[in-house]
Design a protein around this motif. Structure first.
Motif, PDB file in Angstrom:
ATOM      1  N   SER A   1      39.515  27.727  36.870  1.00 51.71           N
ATOM      2  CA  SER A   1      39.147  28.378  38.119  1.00 51.71           C
ATOM      3  C   SER A   1      37.999  27.605  38.747  1.00 51.71           C
ATOM      4  O   SER A   1      37.113  27.115  38.031  1.00 51.71           O
ATOM      5  CB  SER A   1      38.705  29.827  37.865  1.00 51.71           C
TER       6      SER A   1
ATOM      7  N   ASP B   1      35.612  28.817  40.106  1.00 50.86           N
ATOM      8  CA  ASP B   1      34.376  29.581  39.879  1.00 50.86           C
ATOM      9  C   ASP B   1      33.589  29.057  38.689  1.00 50.86           C
ATOM     10  O   ASP B   1      32.391  29.351  38.559  1.00 50.86           O
ATOM     11  CB  ASP B   1      34.703  31.051  39.601  1.00 50.86           C
TER      12      ASP B   1
ATOM     13  N   SER C   1      34.000  35.894  32.284  1.00 47.17           N
ATOM     14  CA  SER C   1      33.042  34.794  32.347  1.00 47.17           C
ATOM     15  C   SER C   1      31.637  35.358  32.416  1.00 47.17           C
ATOM     16  O   SER C   1      31.434  36.538  32.728  1.00 47.17           O
ATOM     17  CB  SER C   1      33.313  33.882  33.549  1.00 47.17           C
TER      18      SER C   1
ATOM     19  N   ASP D   1      27.275  34.471  33.202  1.00 50.71           N
ATOM     20  CA  ASP D   1      26.213  33.643  33.760  1.00 50.71           C
ATOM     21  C   ASP D   1      25.492  32.939  32.615  1.00 50.71           C
ATOM     22  O   ASP D   1      25.054  33.577  31.662  1.00 50.71           O
ATOM     23  CB  ASP D   1      25.242  34.532  34.548  1.00 50.71           C
TER      24      ASP D   1
ATOM     25  N   ARG E   1      26.973  36.664  38.022  1.00 49.89           N
ATOM     26  CA  ARG E   1      27.916  35.683  38.570  1.00 49.89           C
ATOM     27  C   ARG E   1      29.271  35.732  37.869  1.00 49.89           C
ATOM     28  O   ARG E   1      30.218  35.101  38.307  1.00 49.89           O
ATOM     29  CB  ARG E   1      27.348  34.276  38.427  1.00 49.89           C
TER      30      ARG E   1
ATOM     31  N   LYS F   1      32.909  36.988  36.154  1.00 51.23           N
ATOM     32  CA  LYS F   1      34.092  37.684  36.661  1.00 51.23           C
ATOM     33  C   LYS F   1      35.042  37.982  35.506  1.00 51.23           C
ATOM     34  O   LYS F   1      34.880  37.479  34.400  1.00 51.23           O
ATOM     35  CB  LYS F   1      34.803  36.828  37.714  1.00 51.23           C
TER      36      LYS F   1
ATOM     37  N   TYR G   1      39.116  37.694  34.607  1.00 54.36           N
ATOM     38  CA  TYR G   1      40.308  36.982  35.056  1.00 54.36           C
ATOM     39  C   TYR G   1      41.515  37.411  34.231  1.00 54.36           C
ATOM     40  O   TYR G   1      41.381  37.863  33.095  1.00 54.36           O
ATOM     41  CB  TYR G   1      40.143  35.469  34.867  1.00 54.36           C
TER      42      TYR G   1
ATOM     43  N   VAL H   1      41.358  36.387  39.574  1.00 49.05           N
ATOM     44  CA  VAL H   1      40.227  37.304  39.468  1.00 49.05           C
ATOM     45  C   VAL H   1      40.703  38.754  39.593  1.00 49.05           C
ATOM     46  O   VAL H   1      41.470  39.093  40.497  1.00 49.05           O
ATOM     47  CB  VAL H   1      39.181  37.016  40.560  1.00 49.05           C
TER      48      VAL H   1
ATOM     49  N   ASP I   1      38.112  41.337  38.553  1.00 47.33           N
ATOM     50  CA  ASP I   1      36.855  42.060  38.751  1.00 47.33           C
ATOM     51  C   ASP I   1      35.725  41.037  38.787  1.00 47.33           C
ATOM     52  O   ASP I   1      35.904  39.888  38.359  1.00 47.33           O
ATOM     53  CB  ASP I   1      36.611  43.088  37.640  1.00 47.33           C
ATOM     54  N   GLU I   2      34.568  41.450  39.301  1.00 43.86           N
ATOM     55  CA  GLU I   2      33.436  40.530  39.404  1.00 43.86           C
ATOM     56  C   GLU I   2      32.135  41.309  39.307  1.00 43.86           C
ATOM     57  O   GLU I   2      32.129  42.507  39.039  1.00 43.86           O
ATOM     58  CB  GLU I   2      33.505  39.744  40.711  1.00 43.86           C
TER      59      GLU I   2
ATOM     60  N   SER J   1      30.032  38.905  29.846  1.00 43.29           N
ATOM     61  CA  SER J   1      31.313  39.571  29.585  1.00 43.29           C
ATOM     62  C   SER J   1      31.593  39.649  28.094  1.00 43.29           C
ATOM     63  O   SER J   1      31.477  38.659  27.372  1.00 43.29           O
ATOM     64  CB  SER J   1      32.428  38.800  30.291  1.00 43.29           C
TER      65      SER J   1
END
Length: 289
Positions: free
Chosen positions: A90, A92, A114, A116, A123, A125, A127, A138, A140-141, A146
């Protein structure tokens, strides 16, 4: 109930246990050690594969081998050659965000979060990787760290933790599309002395979470209330997974705090098995790609 230390390689950051019902083998990862470990509990033999980067999670594949979530994407791991080949990523994922914990849902999709890298900003998300896809989608974010994805036995509820927030969330889950909705607080862990790390669900719908820094495992009921607390011989349990022939043994890898510059104890980084709990788990699906 009995807690025993397995005679297996110690980890810097032991996480992500996966029990394979078909082969009767246990797999788990060492995140910072950049390794995938395998144990045959019958023979006691282990095997280790080194991967080319920090590894956040792994899952077995229906077609053989495994998929591993490295920092910048999901890779196929060939168990014969040890080769890792990028299959999906991704835009991202960059020098600030990396892939973390992930599991396969009961339709064969890989759901992976993912985090930070500084563990300060949201930051990260969530997936989904569909079989055959080359891009992570994606769902959710707004996530900092996570951890602990797992599903209720009826597939209707998805659980996921943001460890830095000391919070496990529940979502409504559409098993046909992998869509998540109605994110809501499920259980907080601040009063348990640590963060929610890896998790799994038993056949009765209880959610088992490793409370890293808290030195314990907790079973939450479906309403988020605490049903049972198990004190561990280490402060940093990393994750939990039911396994064994009857799926009634709970496997628990742990972390060694030396990577944080802290003194370690002899059992830190060990992997444990708990017998006599009186609960059973669900078979772990393989990635369909």
């Amino acid at each position: 109930m009995q807690i025993a230390k397995l005679e297996v390689p110690r980890c810097l950051v032991g996480e992500g246990p996966v029990w394979d019902v078909g082969s009767g083998l246990l797999f788990w990862i060492d995140i910072l050690g950049r390794k995938v470990h395998k144990l045959d509990p019958v023979t006691g033999l282990t095997r280790t594969w080194e991967v080319p980067g920090i590894i956040g999670s792994m899952a077995l594949r229906e077609s053989g081998g495994a998929i591993v979530a490295l920092a910048n994407g999901v890779y196929a791991l060939d168990f014969d050659s040890g080769a890792c080949t990028l299959i999906a990523s991704s835009p991202d994922l960059d020098d600030q965000v990396q892939l973390a914990d992930g599991k396969v849902d009961r339709r064969g999709r890989f759901i992976v979060g993912s985090s930070d890298r500084s563990m300060k900003d949201a930051r990260g998300k969530l997936y989904v990787l569909e079989p055959g896809a080359s891009q992570l989608r994606v769902i959710d974010e707004g996530i900092t760290l996570s951890n602990g994805p797992c599903w209720s036995p009826d597939n209707a509820t998805f659980y996921h933790a943001d460890s830095i927030r000391n919070e496990i969330y529940a979502y409504d889950y559409d098993i046909e599309t992998a869509a998540v909705s109605n994110r809501r607080p499920f259980a907080g862990t601040a009063e348990l002395g640590g963060i929610p790390d890896g998790a799994t669900v038993d056949t009765l719908g209880g959610v088992w979470s490793a409370i890293c820094e808290g030195g314990k495992l907790v079973r939450f009921l479906a309403d988020g209330s605490i049903d049972r607390i198990i004190d561990m011989p280490v402060r940093l349990p990393g994750s939990v997974m039911f396994g064994g022939a009857g799926l009634d043994r709970l496997f628990v890898p742990s972390l060694d705090p030396s990577f944080m510059g802290r003194a370690n104890d002899p059992l830190d980084g060990a992997t444990f098995v708990i017998d006599g709990l009186g609960f059973t788990g669900l078979p772990e699906p393989r990635f369909a790609g």
